[in-house]
Design an enzyme around this catalytic site. Structure first.
Site, PDB file in Angstrom:
ATOM      1  N   ASP A  33      84.751  50.666   8.564  1.00 46.61           N
ATOM      2  CA  ASP A  33      85.744  49.753   9.140  1.00 46.61           C
ATOM      3  C   ASP A  33      85.021  48.492   9.587  1.00 46.61           C
ATOM      4  O   ASP A  33      84.100  48.551  10.409  1.00 46.61           O
ATOM      5  CB  ASP A  33      86.429  50.444  10.322  1.00 46.61           C
ATOM      6  CG  ASP A  33      87.551  49.620  10.931  1.00 46.61           C
ATOM      7  OD1 ASP A  33      87.601  48.393  10.708  1.00 46.61           O
ATOM      8  OD2 ASP A  33      88.374  50.208  11.653  1.00 46.61           O
ATOM      9  N   TYR A  67      94.261  32.202   9.044  1.00 44.30           N
ATOM     10  CA  TYR A  67      93.604  32.904   7.928  1.00 44.30           C
ATOM     11  C   TYR A  67      92.653  31.953   7.198  1.00 44.30           C
ATOM     12  O   TYR A  67      91.513  32.314   6.883  1.00 44.30           O
ATOM     13  CB  TYR A  67      94.668  33.443   6.974  1.00 44.30           C
ATOM     14  CG  TYR A  67      94.117  34.077   5.723  1.00 44.30           C
ATOM     15  CD1 TYR A  67      93.577  35.361   5.750  1.00 44.30           C
ATOM     16  CD2 TYR A  67      94.135  33.399   4.502  1.00 44.30           C
ATOM     17  CE1 TYR A  67      93.075  35.951   4.597  1.00 44.30           C
ATOM     18  CE2 TYR A  67      93.628  33.980   3.346  1.00 44.30           C
ATOM     19  CZ  TYR A  67      93.104  35.258   3.402  1.00 44.30           C
ATOM     20  OH  TYR A  67      92.593  35.835   2.266  1.00 44.30           O
ATOM     21  N   ILE A 115      93.201  44.172  -4.935  1.00 44.64           N
ATOM     22  CA  ILE A 115      92.050  43.786  -5.750  1.00 44.64           C
ATOM     23  C   ILE A 115      90.925  44.810  -5.626  1.00 44.64           C
ATOM     24  O   ILE A 115      90.258  45.129  -6.616  1.00 44.64           O
ATOM     25  CB  ILE A 115      91.561  42.380  -5.352  1.00 44.64           C
ATOM     26  CG1 ILE A 115      92.608  41.327  -5.721  1.00 44.64           C
ATOM     27  CG2 ILE A 115      90.226  42.057  -6.022  1.00 44.64           C
ATOM     28  CD1 ILE A 115      92.303  39.939  -5.205  1.00 44.64           C
ATOM     29  N   SER A 161      89.094  32.444  -0.084  1.00 43.89           N
ATOM     30  CA  SER A 161      90.403  31.897  -0.449  1.00 43.89           C
ATOM     31  C   SER A 161      90.340  30.387  -0.621  1.00 43.89           C
ATOM     32  O   SER A 161      89.644  29.689   0.126  1.00 43.89           O
ATOM     33  CB  SER A 161      91.422  32.228   0.642  1.00 43.89           C
ATOM     34  OG  SER A 161      92.659  31.569   0.396  1.00 43.89           O
ATOM     35  N   ASN A 217      85.184  42.499  -0.022  1.00 42.00           N
ATOM     36  CA  ASN A 217      86.564  42.262  -0.444  1.00 42.00           C
ATOM     37  C   ASN A 217      87.571  42.453   0.688  1.00 42.00           C
ATOM     38  O   ASN A 217      88.593  41.768   0.736  1.00 42.00           O
ATOM     39  CB  ASN A 217      86.908  43.196  -1.606  1.00 42.00           C
ATOM     40  CG  ASN A 217      88.400  43.265  -1.874  1.00 42.00           C
ATOM     41  OD1 ASN A 217      88.998  42.321  -2.381  1.00 42.00           O
ATOM     42  ND2 ASN A 217      89.023  44.378  -1.509  1.00 42.00           N
ATOM     43  N   VAL A 242      97.122  36.131  -6.393  1.00 35.40           N
ATOM     44  CA  VAL A 242      97.208  37.455  -7.024  1.00 35.40           C
ATOM     45  C   VAL A 242      98.363  38.250  -6.435  1.00 35.40           C
ATOM     46  O   VAL A 242      98.587  38.238  -5.219  1.00 35.40           O
ATOM     47  CB  VAL A 242      95.888  38.237  -6.823  1.00 35.40           C
ATOM     48  CG1 VAL A 242      95.951  39.587  -7.520  1.00 35.40           C
ATOM     49  CG2 VAL A 242      94.698  37.427  -7.323  1.00 35.40           C
ATOM     50  N   LYS A 284      88.501  32.213   6.696  1.00 33.18           N
ATOM     51  CA  LYS A 284      87.829  32.195   5.395  1.00 33.18           C
ATOM     52  C   LYS A 284      86.843  31.025   5.303  1.00 33.18           C
ATOM     53  O   LYS A 284      85.787  31.145   4.663  1.00 33.18           O
ATOM     54  CB  LYS A 284      88.866  32.118   4.272  1.00 33.18           C
ATOM     55  CG  LYS A 284      89.650  33.409   4.070  1.00 33.18           C
ATOM     56  CD  LYS A 284      88.747  34.564   3.667  1.00 33.18           C
ATOM     57  CE  LYS A 284      89.533  35.800   3.274  1.00 33.18           C
ATOM     58  NZ  LYS A 284      88.665  36.915   2.830  1.00 33.18           N
TER      59      LYS A 284
END
Length: 272
Positions: free
Chosen positions: A59, A169, A13, A150, A88, A202, A173
Site C-alpha cells: 500500500d 490531481y 492499466i 498525466s 502505476n 484511457v 502528478k
C-alpha cells in the site's frame, strides 16, 4: 527473461500490463496491491494458472507494507533483480476530476482531506516505493523505472486550452514528475533510466457512475481535448494503451534523452 514489478495491478492499466507481460512465460511479474486475496482471485479467474505472476501486498500509504513487499520481491526475484519498476498505482477520486478549482474551495475540509490523500499516495508513496526497490533495480539488466503520470501536469496544455478540472490531481502528478527527475539525477550514473510517462486518455473505469454535474464537467473537458487534438475520438481501451506504453518503455533509454523526462505515450509532449 525480464522481471517486472508493478503497483496497482488490481484493475485498469495495471491489470492490463500484468496480463500482457505475463503472456510470455519467460517474464516474471510481481504485482503490488492493497487487496491481495481479491486480486489473486481475479488473476485466477481471468488469467488462469500463470506461475510467472506473483501478487504481493503493498500500500503506497503504508511504508511498512512497502518494505515487506520489497523483502517479498527479493525472495521471488532472487539475484536477478528487477528490470522494470513501474509506479502505476495512484489515488484518483471524483472530488476534483470534473470541477474547476474555485468550486473545490467551497468544501474546504474535503479539499484538505483529498489533497492529503493525493500527495501521500501519488508523491510520498512513490518516493518510498522507488527507494525501497532501487537496490533490486540496480541488480537488474534493463534498469528502467517508469512512473505513470498525466498530461494534466503540463503547464502549456493547461494554459493554452484553459483546462480547469483535476487541479489537485494535476498538482500531485506535477510533483511526481519532479521526484522522478530527482531520482534520475541520482541514479543515471548507475545506468538506471527513470522517467515519467502519461498513458493518454484511457477507458479505465473512471468515467462511470457520474452525476449530471460531473458529466457536464467531463463533456467540457473532452471538448477542450478535442480542440487540442482534433483527431481525438475518445478514450482508448486498456489493451491498446498497454501496447503503446510497453512499446515506449522498451525503446526509451538514457542515450536517447529519456532520463528524467516527462513524456506522453508517444515519447513526446503530444498527450492524446
Amino acid at each position: 527473461m525480464s522481471v517486472y514489478v508493478i503497483t496497482g495491478v488490481s484493475s485498469g492499466i495495471g491489470f492490463g500490463l500484468l496480463k500482457s507481460i505475463s503472456e510470455d512465460p519467460q517474464n516474471l511479474v510481481v504485482g503490488l496491491v492493497r487487496n491481495k486475496p481479491a486480486t489473486e482471485q481475479k488473476v485466477a479467474t481471468e488469467l488462469g494458472k500463470r506461475s510467472n505472476v506473483h501478487i504481493v501486498h503493498g500500500d503506497l500509504t503504508n511504508y511498512a507494507t512497502l518494505k515487506q513487499a520489497a523483502a517479498d520481491t527479493t525472495t521471488i526475484a532472487g539475484e536477478r533483480g528487477i528490470d522494470y519498476l513501474v509506479g502505476n498505482a495512484a489515488f484518483v477520486a471524483q472530488f476534483d476530476t470534473h470541477s474547476p478549482i474555485g468550486e473545490l474551495g467551497e468544501e474546504p475540509e474535503e479539499l484538505d482531506d483529498f489533497a492529503d490523500k493525493l500527495f501521500k499516495t501519488n508523491v510520498t508513496g512513490n518516493i518510498h516505493f522507488f527507494n525501497l526497490f532501487m537496490p533490486l533495480v540496480l541488480k537488474g539488466k534493463a534498469k528502467k523505472v517508469i512512473a505513470i503520470t498525466s498530461g494534466h501536469a503540463d503547464l502549456d496544455f493547461i494554459n493554452n486550452f484553459d483546462i480547469e478540472n483535476s487541479a489537485l490531481y494535476s498538482a500531485s502528478k506535477a510533483a511526481l514528475n519532479i521526484i522522478v527527475a530527482k531520482f534520475s539525477a541520482q541514479y543515471k550514473k548507475d545506468g538506471v533510466l527513470v522517467f515519467s510517462m502519461s498513458p493518454g486518455v484511457v477507458e479505465a473505469g473512471h468515467f462511470a457512475d457520474l452525476t449530471p454535474k460531473q458529466t457536464e464537467g467531463l463533456m467540457k473537458f473532452m471538448g477542450r481535448v478535442q480542440a487540442y487534438a482534433p483527431h481525438f475520438k475518445g478514450p482508448v481501451p486498456v489493451e491498446g494503451a498497454v501496447q503503446t506504453i510497453r512499446s515506449l518503455w522498451e525503446r526509451a533509454s538514457i542515450e536517447t534523452g529519456y532520463a528524467g523526462a516527462f513524456v506522453s505515450q508517444f515519447g513526446n509532449r503530444q498527450w492524446v
